[in-house]
Design an enzyme around this catalytic site. Structure first.
Site, PDB file in Angstrom:
ATOM      1  N   SER A   1       0.819  -1.228   0.000  1.00  0.00           N
ATOM      2  CA  SER A   1       0.000   0.000   0.000  1.00  0.00           C
ATOM      3  C   SER A   1       0.841   1.261   0.000  1.00  0.00           C
ATOM      4  CB  SER A   1      -0.895   0.015   1.245  1.00  0.00           C
ATOM      5  OG  SER A   1      -1.793  -1.046   1.221  1.00  0.00           O
TER       6      SER A   1
ATOM      7  N   SER B   1       3.242  -4.509   7.415  1.00  0.00           N
ATOM      8  CA  SER B   1       3.231  -5.219   8.692  1.00  0.00           C
ATOM      9  C   SER B   1       4.606  -5.780   8.997  1.00  0.00           C
ATOM     10  CB  SER B   1       2.173  -6.334   8.721  1.00  0.00           C
ATOM     11  OG  SER B   1       1.657  -6.607   7.459  1.00  0.00           O
TER      12      SER B   1
ATOM     13  N   GLU C   1      -2.865 -14.792  -0.796  1.00  0.00           N
ATOM     14  CA  GLU C   1      -3.082 -14.172   0.522  1.00  0.00           C
ATOM     15  C   GLU C   1      -4.547 -14.265   0.922  1.00  0.00           C
ATOM     16  OE1 GLU C   1      -2.263  -9.858   2.703  1.00  0.00           O
ATOM     17  OE2 GLU C   1      -2.449  -9.916   0.546  1.00  0.00           O
TER      18      GLU C   1
ATOM     19  N   GLU D   1     -15.331  -5.266   1.087  1.00  0.00           N
ATOM     20  CA  GLU D   1     -16.131  -4.639   0.032  1.00  0.00           C
ATOM     21  C   GLU D   1     -15.564  -5.034  -1.335  1.00  0.00           C
ATOM     22  OE1 GLU D   1     -15.127  -2.849   2.752  1.00  0.00           O
ATOM     23  OE2 GLU D   1     -17.099  -2.843   3.680  1.00  0.00           O
TER      24      GLU D   1
END
Lengths: 343, 367, 343, 367
Positions: free
Chosen positions: D127, D159, D238, D352
């Site tokens: 990201s 992360s 993932e 979503e």
């Protein structure tokens, strides 16, 4: 004549509190202070609102102060506000200077696991099997307990010296529960407002994320949950106030000849209190879920002020009885045949 | 804040309760059958004879000029008494508010008293096959004719139309989309009606075919081309307070709790108790809305929150009853109620549309 | 070695049934006939699939026929299919001509309220307190009971003459319940397919309604519900088959020396059966809700074939124990400590 | 159809269970603290010494060439034993599948054995501040330099990056949107790392600032400009089977049932029992998926159904635990688990996005 909404006076009080909290309890204060805005609120007479005139208070009802309490939730105000301003007047009304805000109170009543904000308390009221006890700060031993909410720390309480209190805890406990429900409504409203603002500003795939139907509908569901939880909280406040009025009438041998029409018997009041707490807790938890989903990963961080409101939604939904406990009380009352509606 | 009723309100409640207790028919055939329709009209006439069919209307039109709160009281008592569904519903709740707001005094005097007595029963004619949620896509048209208008086109999902005497709806007089639509009333005599059987097998809906049906000038409501605005005011009232008073849901919730209690299953009792509290929340919310309306506020888009809440609560209550009753559901009124409740999230603007409205017009999210 | 999926043979059987039903049980047949495609299925040997060879059957397991049963749900096939093809072989296996489909059977076992399709039944098996009874068509008095499903009518049953049956009803009841769960999966898949097709074709606001996120997400939720209900149904069939195998092993004094590893004790089998029925019922009811919402008012009419599948979703979710009943059994089993997983 | 395990599978389960029962540390500090990170690496090295850190990998890279089913068995035993979360997770589950599929033999030999032992700990760098769900909007870039590439830009939500030794991600080498992205690995030494504290106060995430960080030619995975395709293969893994084996949810469900049982509240017990069944459904579904993968099928978009199911189940389980524990939650591991579970519907593609994928690519609805 039914008039189910707040008076101008009640709303004006809330507006005053809101203005004070905007100035003196901004998000920065939540990071820096344990009890921001406390003195300012005290200066307004906030801690004497529910106290009788003979204790330097204004003798207002819980209903009168409900919108103001909602504002304390909306601002995520730390400190033992509910305990000092709402519970204490019905436990230790004779405490000198209580109305001035100079004395902070925490409580550990039936249904609570730990005493919130007890580190700030000058006095503690602790319910024991043989009745409530009043404990002074110097007699108390506190053990901090880990929790979700950095601004509402929890403590296990132990003590040697204490005084018995000749008072029923139910009136204070009911009011603290409804006041907490009002704060939860405030928390939920703020979370919704923050979600809407972010959904308007954040763009992905070339459009504001608030233009995507999935985001719209999640936030619409939060709006509906809050919209229909709030009247249950108002109703519970009226019921609690009414039961006080009814008791007062009873106490005078019902001289007036007319039973209070709002407050019902104790079981109905408990039912209405549980309905308020459960619905407000669920609305706030739903709002917390939605605000995180709308924000994505950024919502999941300590850097955003958001985390204070998230933590408050979770900590207050567990305070004064979890949602599950209140749902259990509701089904017991309702399946026990208590389908009475008021008026 | 106050939830006390005034002595007058309590007297009104007592009067209504008393009258209903001796007059409510045990049960009527479905209003979608011929004999049921007649029986329901008779019941409306009986209600009207007590001025109880439209309590909130002015006295001159057959009502009692009752306050909103009195109307809510009436509804609570009406449904608690197990009284029949209202065959006059479309006229009373959809057309009448528009007539009172946009109609001429002559139109009100001509139509409202007849509607109040059930002399006329009105059907709505909004949707078209290609214009359901998207009402602005209407293509049915009204063409000028000597003394009035001739209607052409095809409407559908017209509830009660199989037996109704009159109809009302939007017809295009010019332009496209929202513009150039006119609000017209019409007699059903010359409309070709094709009943549509619902899941329960009865023709609650119908298709309407117009091939030059005449509506004289007096049947135009408001200005030519102003139909969209008038209809929006009407559908907002359909979605909001006036169509769905809490009384029906309160009665359902009470019966549901009794049903759940007899199951002894704590999970089902919990679900019923939750519904009961939600019905109570809807009632309280409605009192708050009534107060705002009485003080002159417009409810506007917030009515969409009520629509979402009551329609999904109603469905949840009936779905729970289905689980409680299992294979016995068909022997009770709950099965029909369940089928009816399934339409709640669809009609009067689907709940998807309602959530868009809430998001865009209450919360201010971008279109 | 785990191999959690159907064999080519099992899928080929299902494909054959599907082809027959496409041809002989089209929606028009649902309006016109009480028992469409029955003879064709009989011709395939469908009613002997579970019967032992000595009763002219194929001796297949429930697992073997599960995909074929799902097809009967997908086609909304009327008639006492589950009762005759699945329950009867474990209640009245010695009935002459049962394998040929010449004898139709209905049942009224514990947990059922009424006997489905009893108007078509040559034989009825009715459980009474003192054991199951076999009732012939000529001895029975049927009272039709109103229900949601025009193609699966329900009847109260009374009779004077009957024979006692020396058989345990549990094996038949479990299989009928799992078979019904398989039909519910089929119903749900068909409802989802119909929803998707309509959402692609219907336009509003200038776009196919299936391009709106609210519609997409509703249908995605149905897809997820079906996707994760189906394996529970497969698992329950294996458990029921395995418990039969284990009993057979026990019956031979466990000569093979290895307990069946799939089938557990009866309580675990019941748990798995309830998990299957509850999940399949909920998936089908969710699909019914979504298909109506996607179709709007048109879904709410008798003219669309859709209504048959809607009614089937509701009638089967109430058959052989409502979802609530199976949920209650699940929580009793699981909170009773039955957390064993297989293998 | 069969749910029996083979004798070899049963022996493997017994071996793993036995070894874990004597080696699982009682509890380690959070892997997001310095000492916790070191302790978790030690644990990975111990696992690797038994060839248990990456059982499904080829023997030459430190695994056992275990089948998918054996890997699922390992995971069930691992979480049932209460063993620590895997600090090597990003490398093992996100990078390694791409390396094995798109990397050169040299790349695999160089990096995989070190990853298996926890010698290297990898952070993902997908990201960017303006490209979260919309990954194709990435702007971080790689510029050609002698012998390799220099990286510039700003990544976020990485992360484990605070303590990781290496990272991997997409960088723009040309073009716009999906085109011209290249998959690069890089050492963390020269990356400016700003830890981001999570709700639990610990830096599970970090921002990465690149100002000319050098990655030599050997650090390019696949072809220049082919990064989007490789990353999609990785993120699909993932979202799907490999990241979320059922073991963790099964262990959570077992503990939740025990917790609920002690409450004595039938409604809460019912919710826990429901979760337990759903965890079982997820396990069974995974066995079916494993069978299909073993038979050579591509799972593709169907993996989105798993992502939605496990992430919402995990959240539901932890939310129920919060209600069960009330103000005692903070004294148990459930509070941290709850905060972690809240991220499930967000990371690896928000739910979503997943529902869009299900609707468009599984069901075939229009974009």
């Amino acid at each position: 004549m039914t008039d189910f909404g707040f008076t101008d006076d009640q709303l004006a009080l809330a507006a005053t509190v809101r203005d004070v909290l905007r100035e003196h309890c901004p998000p920065a204060a939540l990071r820096a202070e344990r009890r921001p805005a406390w003195d300012r609120l005290a200066g307004l007479g906030f801690f004497g609102l529910l106290l009788p005139a003979e204790a330097d208070g204004l003798g207002l009802t819980l209903t009168d102060v409900l919108p103001a309490l909602e504002e304390t939730g909306r601002a995520c105000l730390p400190g033992p506000v509910v305990e000092t301003a709402v519970a204490a007047p019905f436990l230790v009304p004779g405490t000198p200077k209580l109305a001035s805000g100079a004395v902070s109170v925490s409580v550990l009543l039936p249904g609570q696991t730990y005493a919130p904000d007890a580190d700030l308390a000058d006095l503690l009221v602790v319910a024991r099997a043989d009745g409530p006890r009043l404990v002074a700060r110097e007699s108390v031993r506190l053990v901090p307990k880990p929790g979700a909410d950095p601004c509402r720390p929890l403590f296990a309480v132990d003590f040697d010296e204490s005084e018995p209190l000749d008072v029923r805890v139910a009136p204070a406990l009911r009011r603290a529960t409804v006041a907490t429900a009002a704060q939860l409504i405030g928390v939920a409203r703020e979370l919704l407002a923050v979600s809407v603002a972010y959904a308007k500003a954040r763009t992905q795939f070339g459009a504001a994320i608030g233009s995507f139907q999935a985001v719209k509908h999640q936030l619409a569901d939060v709006a509906v949950a809050v919209e229909f939880a709030a009247p249950l909280v108002w109703r519970a406040a009226l019921a609690v106030d009414g039961s006080a009025a009814a008791l007062a009438v009873d106490g005078r041998a019902a001289a007036a000849g007319r039973a209070a029409s709002v407050g019902g018997p104790a079981v109905t009041v408990e039912r209405d209190v549980s309905a308020a707490k459960a619905a407000a807790g669920e609305a706030a938890v739903l709002a917390a879920r939605a605000v995180l989903q709308v924000h994505g990963a950024i919502g999941y961080t300590e850097e955003l002020d958001l985390r204070f409101w998230l933590a408050r939604a979770w900590s207050l939904s567990a305070a004064y009885g979890t949602t599950a406990v209140h749902r259990e009380r509701l089904r017991t009352a309702i399946s026990g045949g208590d389908l009475r509606r008021y008026p | 804040m106050d939830l006390d009723f005034s002595p007058a309100e309590r007297d009104f409640r007592a009067e209504v309760r008393d009258w209903l207790s001796t007059h409510v028919p045990r049960s009527l055939p479905s209003m979608d059958t011929f004999e049921g329709f007649a029986a329901h009209r008779e019941w409306e006439a009986l209600l009207a004879s007590e001025r109880l069919s439209v309590v909130s209307w002015p006295v001159e039109y057959g009502g009692r000029s009752a306050s909103l709160v009195e109307w809510l009281i009436f509804e609570e008592e009406y449904w608690a008494a197990g009284a029949p569904a209202r065959v006059t519903q479309n006229g009373i709740f959809l057309l009448a508010p528009s007539l009172m707001r946009f109609g001429t005094p002559e139109q009100c005097e001509r139509w409202l008293p007849r509607m109040a007595r059930g002399d006329d029963v009105w059907a709505q004619a909004w949707s078209e096959p290609e214009a359901g949620s998207d009402l602005a896509a209407l293509t049915s048209r009204a063409e000028p004719a000597p003394g009035g208008w001739r209607l052409y086109g095809h409407k559908t999902w017209s509830s009660r139309a199989t037996h109704a005497t009159h109809g009302f709806g939007l017809f295009r007089t010019s332009g496209a989309r929202h513009k150039g639509l006119t609000y017209l009333m019409f007699p059903m005599d010359d409309v070709a009606v094709r009943p549509i059987a619902q899941l329960d097998g009865l023709p609650g809906f119908a298709e309407l075919h117009f091939d030059g049906v005449f509506a004289d000038q007096s049947m135009v409501l408001g200005e030519i081309g102003d139909g969209w605005r008038i209809a929006m005011a009407t559908t907002s009232s359909e979605r909001g307070l006036t169509l769905r008073s809490p009384g029906r849901f309160l009665a359902t919730a009470d019966r549901l709790v009794a049903l759940a209690r007899s199951s002894g299953d704590p999970v089902l009792i919990d679900r019923a108790a939750r519904c009961w509290v939600e019905a109570e929340a809807y009632r309280l919310h409605t009192f708050a809305t009534a107060r705002r309306i009485t003080a002159g506020a417009e409810i506007g888009a917030a009515a969409s929150m009520s629509k979402v809440f009551w329609s999904e609560l109603d469905l949840r209550m009936h779905a729970l009853a289905m689980e409680l009753l299992g294979e016995r559901a068909g022997e009770t009124p709950w099965l029909d109620g369940f089928l009816f409740s399934l339409a709640g999230p669809i009609y009067a603007g689907t709940n998807e549309i309602q959530r868009n409205i809430i998001a865009e017009r209450v919360l201010g999210l971008p279109r």
